[in-house]
Design an enzyme around this catalytic site. Sequence first.
Site, PDB file in Angstrom:
ATOM      1  N   ASN A  17      -6.344   9.753   7.242  1.00  0.00           N
ATOM      2  CA  ASN A  17      -5.415   9.531   6.128  1.00  0.00           C
ATOM      3  C   ASN A  17      -6.119   9.232   4.801  1.00  0.00           C
ATOM      4  O   ASN A  17      -5.477   8.958   3.793  1.00  0.00           O
ATOM      5  CB  ASN A  17      -4.412   8.427   6.463  1.00  0.00           C
ATOM      6  CG  ASN A  17      -5.072   7.059   6.693  1.00  0.00           C
ATOM      7  OD1 ASN A  17      -6.169   6.789   6.201  1.00  0.00           O
ATOM      8  ND2 ASN A  17      -4.408   6.203   7.447  1.00  0.00           N
ATOM      9  N   ASP A  66      -1.841   1.350  -3.453  1.00  0.00           N
ATOM     10  CA  ASP A  66      -2.786   0.325  -3.910  1.00  0.00           C
ATOM     11  C   ASP A  66      -4.197   0.898  -4.072  1.00  0.00           C
ATOM     12  O   ASP A  66      -5.173   0.162  -4.163  1.00  0.00           O
ATOM     13  CB  ASP A  66      -2.790  -0.899  -2.984  1.00  0.00           C
ATOM     14  CG  ASP A  66      -3.227  -0.567  -1.563  1.00  0.00           C
ATOM     15  OD1 ASP A  66      -3.242   0.624  -1.211  1.00  0.00           O
ATOM     16  OD2 ASP A  66      -3.561  -1.502  -0.815  1.00  0.00           O
ATOM     17  N   SER A  91       0.797  -1.226   0.000  1.00  0.00           N
ATOM     18  CA  SER A  91       0.000   0.000   0.000  1.00  0.00           C
ATOM     19  C   SER A  91       0.836   1.287   0.000  1.00  0.00           C
ATOM     20  O   SER A  91       1.568   1.538  -0.940  1.00  0.00           O
ATOM     21  CB  SER A  91      -0.929  -0.068   1.208  1.00  0.00           C
ATOM     22  OG  SER A  91      -1.926   0.887   1.118  1.00  0.00           O
ATOM     23  N   ARG A 121       1.103   5.856  19.601  1.00  0.00           N
ATOM     24  CA  ARG A 121       0.685   4.458  19.364  1.00  0.00           C
ATOM     25  C   ARG A 121       1.712   3.760  18.471  1.00  0.00           C
ATOM     26  O   ARG A 121       2.361   4.416  17.631  1.00  0.00           O
ATOM     27  CB  ARG A 121      -0.715   4.383  18.738  1.00  0.00           C
ATOM     28  CG  ARG A 121      -0.836   5.122  17.415  1.00  0.00           C
ATOM     29  CD  ARG A 121      -2.165   4.877  16.739  1.00  0.00           C
ATOM     30  NE  ARG A 121      -2.252   3.553  16.156  1.00  0.00           N
ATOM     31  CZ  ARG A 121      -1.781   3.254  14.940  1.00  0.00           C
ATOM     32  NH1 ARG A 121      -1.198   4.164  14.176  1.00  0.00           N
ATOM     33  NH2 ARG A 121      -1.889   2.029  14.480  1.00  0.00           N
ATOM     34  N   PRO A 122       1.851   2.439  18.657  1.00  0.00           N
ATOM     35  CA  PRO A 122       2.765   1.724  17.769  1.00  0.00           C
ATOM     36  C   PRO A 122       2.112   1.534  16.410  1.00  0.00           C
ATOM     37  O   PRO A 122       0.913   1.238  16.337  1.00  0.00           O
ATOM     38  CB  PRO A 122       2.939   0.370  18.476  1.00  0.00           C
ATOM     39  CG  PRO A 122       1.678   0.181  19.254  1.00  0.00           C
ATOM     40  CD  PRO A 122       1.167   1.547  19.615  1.00  0.00           C
TER      41      PRO A 122
END
Length: 547
Positions: free
Chosen positions: A380, A286, A68, A503-504
């Site tokens: 996003n 993508d 992506s 955040r991870p």
Amino acid sequence: MSDLPVHAIRTLSDQHPKPSHIHFQYGTAGFRTKGDTLDSVMFRVGILAGLRSKKWDGKTIGVMVTASHNPEPDNGVKLVDPRGEMLETSWEAHATALANAQSTDEFIAALDTFTTTMKIDLSKPAKVVYARDTRPSGPALVAALEDGIKAIGAEERDAGVTTTPVLHYLVRAINTKGTKEEYGDDSEEGYLRKLSTAFNKLVAGKPSIPPLVVDCANGVGAKLAKELAEYLGDTLQLIPVNTSTTTPGALNNACGADFVKTQQTLPPSLTSVLKPGQRACSLDGDADRLMYYYLDDRGQFHMLDGDKIAALSAAFIGELTKSAGLDSQIKVGIVQTAYANGGSTKYLSERLPVKCVPTGVKHLHHAAEKFDVGVYFEANGHGTVIFSPQSLEIISAYQPSTPAQSTALNHLINLTEVINQTVGDALSDMLMVEAVLAHKSYSGEEWDSLYVDLPNRLVKVVVADRNIFKTEDAERRLVSPPGIQAKIDELVRRYEGGRAFVRPSGTEDVVRVYAEATVRTQADELAYRVAGLVYDETGGHPAHRPL
Ligand code: G16
């Protein structure tokens, strides 16, 4: 030992050994890492897809080979369930366990335990459809995937090089063929025809739409955008740019939806293309994310992100249900993540029910299913709109009592056709946006003025181990490592309108830091201070200490 085709699996598995030093994880969007490490993962995913299909009594399962928005050397794979949705979450841990079995013997033993505990009837048929994006590592990875599909004895269908949303569409179309829920012809042409026909009907009679510049991120979206342009003809002239799918290193490089969102600027390649007043959009690698933007009369860049797309589309759908006389039966709700701009959350929650969930379209999709019409977008640009089966039935059975109601109802029906309801789809979302803009006679500027975004900044921190980061409250608070959240709170208090979270990432080996504040410089400062805190407290890589 269950009835697994052990001989075939063993022979082929030996050709796809797992690298000893890597731990794979089915994350936010499947397995995703450097493309040259994924051979064994692809083989095993081929087997898993076959087993998932058997579990579903032979329904077709999808496999998409893509990374992506990530850089070109990365690659990845995600599984698609029979209705075109992301793989059921409970299977993600099984996928991770199978991908990490070290030797062929261990893999076969893990498969045996898995099929027994999941009560998978191995005598059932299995069908898998797969596709890949334009990454150079794609063909070899697809070959490994095919070996896995062959090893489990599943029927395969190669959908070639196409977008993630087309693959999701195909899965749903194949599995609903001949039923009353038929989703469309199960081909790329069927997809393009369905979207363009609905769009042409939606904008019929509206003033002509100005041409739209489409930044294709030098990815597979270029192919589809060009094909879609043919289907749309004069109704909407698309100007695809960044279409170099074979130029090494070009994919997602200084272009595409992720670049626009994170850099909050125009891709340099569009500087000479976009004129003041003109709007444009960017797809990702993508084509499942979409970002809009425009240059104002002074040539200044303005971004219209997923939050703005949600606000625009939710309002339009609400107006249509009202005009059709269906507003008491069909309610619209919004799903966002912590990344949603505070300005959008305030604006939307004053008008509609808004739910916040962790990052990952799978989480948003499931939450959106709880609404009659669920509008879900990540900031996003990843998202779509889904109509519940009951809403679709109400719409199709409804008898309008006035010509105005009838017109609104037809628009609503066409909207359900233009929207790819299986997953976030940049091209489908683009047509939805263009249809709404045409109906509202909005320029980019008018759309932008629905609400004002708070200045914000997103930064990455490379840490020693991102797995130590655990969150709660839809990722808005850190619970581990202990003590950091209190320090973030302390920092946030010092900034007017401040908000920040850590955040991870589930797709990259980094920790993400988001911050917003009333003033641009303060948002930037807060982001970098929180990032510095994360770095200092958890031993980030010295080369990556945030400024
Ligand atoms: C994927 C997911 C998105 C997510 C994004 C970033 O997008 O599908 O839902 O927002 O990754 O995730 P993270 O912050 O966990 O890395 P894509 O477009 O790369 O498939």
